[in-house]
Design a protein around this motif. Structure first.
Motif, PDB file in Angstrom:
ATOM      1  N   SER A   1     -32.287  58.363  31.663  1.00 58.10           N
ATOM      2  CA  SER A   1     -33.726  58.691  31.666  1.00 58.10           C
ATOM      3  C   SER A   1     -33.964  60.056  31.047  1.00 58.10           C
ATOM      4  O   SER A   1     -34.938  60.249  30.301  1.00 58.10           O
ATOM      5  CB  SER A   1     -34.284  58.716  33.094  1.00 58.10           C
ATOM      6  OG  SER A   1     -34.180  57.433  33.636  1.00 58.10           O
TER       7      SER A   1
ATOM      8  N   ALA B   1     -28.054  56.562  35.709  1.00 60.46           N
ATOM      9  CA  ALA B   1     -29.468  56.221  35.497  1.00 60.46           C
ATOM     10  C   ALA B   1     -30.285  57.464  35.156  1.00 60.46           C
ATOM     11  O   ALA B   1     -31.117  57.450  34.242  1.00 60.46           O
ATOM     12  CB  ALA B   1     -30.024  55.527  36.732  1.00 60.46           C
ATOM     13  N   GLU B   2     -30.027  58.565  35.866  1.00 59.16           N
ATOM     14  CA  GLU B   2     -30.788  59.797  35.597  1.00 59.16           C
ATOM     15  C   GLU B   2     -30.423  60.384  34.237  1.00 59.16           C
ATOM     16  O   GLU B   2     -31.278  60.923  33.528  1.00 59.16           O
ATOM     17  CB  GLU B   2     -30.532  60.833  36.692  1.00 59.16           C
ATOM     18  CG  GLU B   2     -31.302  60.549  37.959  1.00 59.16           C
ATOM     19  CD  GLU B   2     -30.908  61.497  39.086  1.00 59.16           C
ATOM     20  OE1 GLU B   2     -30.936  62.722  38.869  1.00 59.16           O
ATOM     21  OE2 GLU B   2     -30.561  61.002  40.167  1.00 59.16           O
TER      22      GLU B   2
ATOM     23  N   ALA C   1     -34.024  52.483  31.752  1.00 59.16           N
ATOM     24  CA  ALA C   1     -34.343  53.890  31.421  1.00 59.16           C
ATOM     25  C   ALA C   1     -35.365  53.987  30.290  1.00 59.16           C
ATOM     26  O   ALA C   1     -35.823  55.076  29.967  1.00 59.16           O
ATOM     27  CB  ALA C   1     -33.063  54.625  31.044  1.00 59.16           C
TER      28      ALA C   1
ATOM     29  N   LEU D   1     -29.032  48.937  32.473  1.00 60.11           N
ATOM     30  CA  LEU D   1     -29.311  50.348  32.790  1.00 60.11           C
ATOM     31  C   LEU D   1     -30.101  51.021  31.665  1.00 60.11           C
ATOM     32  O   LEU D   1     -31.030  51.787  31.910  1.00 60.11           O
ATOM     33  CB  LEU D   1     -27.987  51.103  33.010  1.00 60.11           C
ATOM     34  CG  LEU D   1     -27.258  50.790  34.319  1.00 60.11           C
ATOM     35  CD1 LEU D   1     -25.826  51.317  34.282  1.00 60.11           C
ATOM     36  CD2 LEU D   1     -28.012  51.405  35.497  1.00 60.11           C
TER      37      LEU D   1
END
Ligand code: KIV
Length: 267
Positions: free
Chosen positions: A248, A244-245, A38, A34
């Motif tokens: 990022s 994930a967001e 990112a 993950l």
């Protein structure tokens, strides 16, 4: 950043270009994938795993075998990021112990750099490790492994004498061959000045946004430890919909220089 493996030379080139380095702690294969997806550049298998995975009150009880195990979990899954392994408490108290620990962390754990806490007293150890091919990341400011000597998790280098000591230690570590330096809980002005002065990349945690890069403890920035995260950290998951967001968003803000913001810069 393209898909090539990140090395200490890559990080040095990023620093020269003024491209900020995004680093997070990481302890297992699932998160490694993950974090890499990112765009995290550096995965630090921190001995903070003692706190966040093992439920220990400090990092002092963490053993070399724990660090080797988690380093192997991360390095097996990592395709691109540089993997740094923390040398645990007293595992580098002598040069011989440091070489033996680096052999395990890099040979069995697959790490490509080792990190140790301390300054000029470690110059010979850093010289020896680097001479035998083990890249080293220094760690100055708040040293969690010295918590029983420090008496508390407090900002370091707030007065002139303390700042001068950190600067002198940083220069000695660089001179001894360290490839990178983590500065933890030091005033933003000191961290920014050192980032400019040193040729090696300086990664801050609780050290303002004038560093060459940032690191946070993964569980803090995902809000997994409610009420226990330091105030210089940010819960990136609180304003995003997924892990994930959140990851990022962290990478984006580090690269843009907007994390840490004024509210996360305590001194
Ligand atoms: O162990 C760790 O997670 C660390 C970071 C706090 C820099 O050393």
């Amino acid at each position: 950043m393209n898909g090539e493996r990140i090395t200490s030379a890559t990080l040095a080139a990023m620093e020269r270009r003024g491209e900020r380095i995004a680093c997070l702690t990481c302890y297992d294969a699932a998160f490694t994938r993950l974090l890499e997806a990112a765009g995290v550049d550096v995965l630090l298998v921190g001995d903070s795993l003692g706190n966040v995975l093992q439920g220990q009150p400090t990092t002092v009880p963490v053993k070399l075998e724990h660090m080797v195990y988690h380093s192997a979990c991360v390095s097996r899954a990592a395709d691109r990021a540089l993997v740094i392994a923390d040398m645990p408490f007293l595992s580098y108290a002598t040069e011989e112990r440091a070489l033996a620990a680096a052999e395990r962390l890099m040979g069995d754990g697959g790490a490509t750099m080792v990190k140790l806490e301390g300054g000029a007293e470690l110059a010979d150890t850093v010289r020896r490790l680097t001479r035998f091919g083990a890249p080293v990341c220094g760690h100055l400011g708040l040293l969690p492994q010295s918590i029983h000597q420090l008496g508390g998790y407090r900002y370091q280098g707030k007065d002139d004498a303390g700042a001068a000591r950190i600067r002198a230690d940083a220069l000695v570590l660089q001179d001894a061959g360290a490839s990178m330096l983590v500065l933890e809980c030091v005033p933003a002005a000191l961290a920014e000045a050192l980032s400019k002065e040193l040729a090696i990349p300086v990664i801050g945690i609780g050290a303002g946004n004038g560093c060459d890069g940032q690191v946070l403890v993964l569980h803090d920035m995902l809000g997994l430890l409610p009420g226990r995260s330091p105030s210089f950290s940010r819960d990136f998951a609180a304003s995003t919909g997924s892990v994930a967001e959140a990851l990022s968003a962290y990478v984006e803000e580090v690269k843009a220089g907007t994390f840490p913001g004024p509210g996360e810069t305590l001194f």
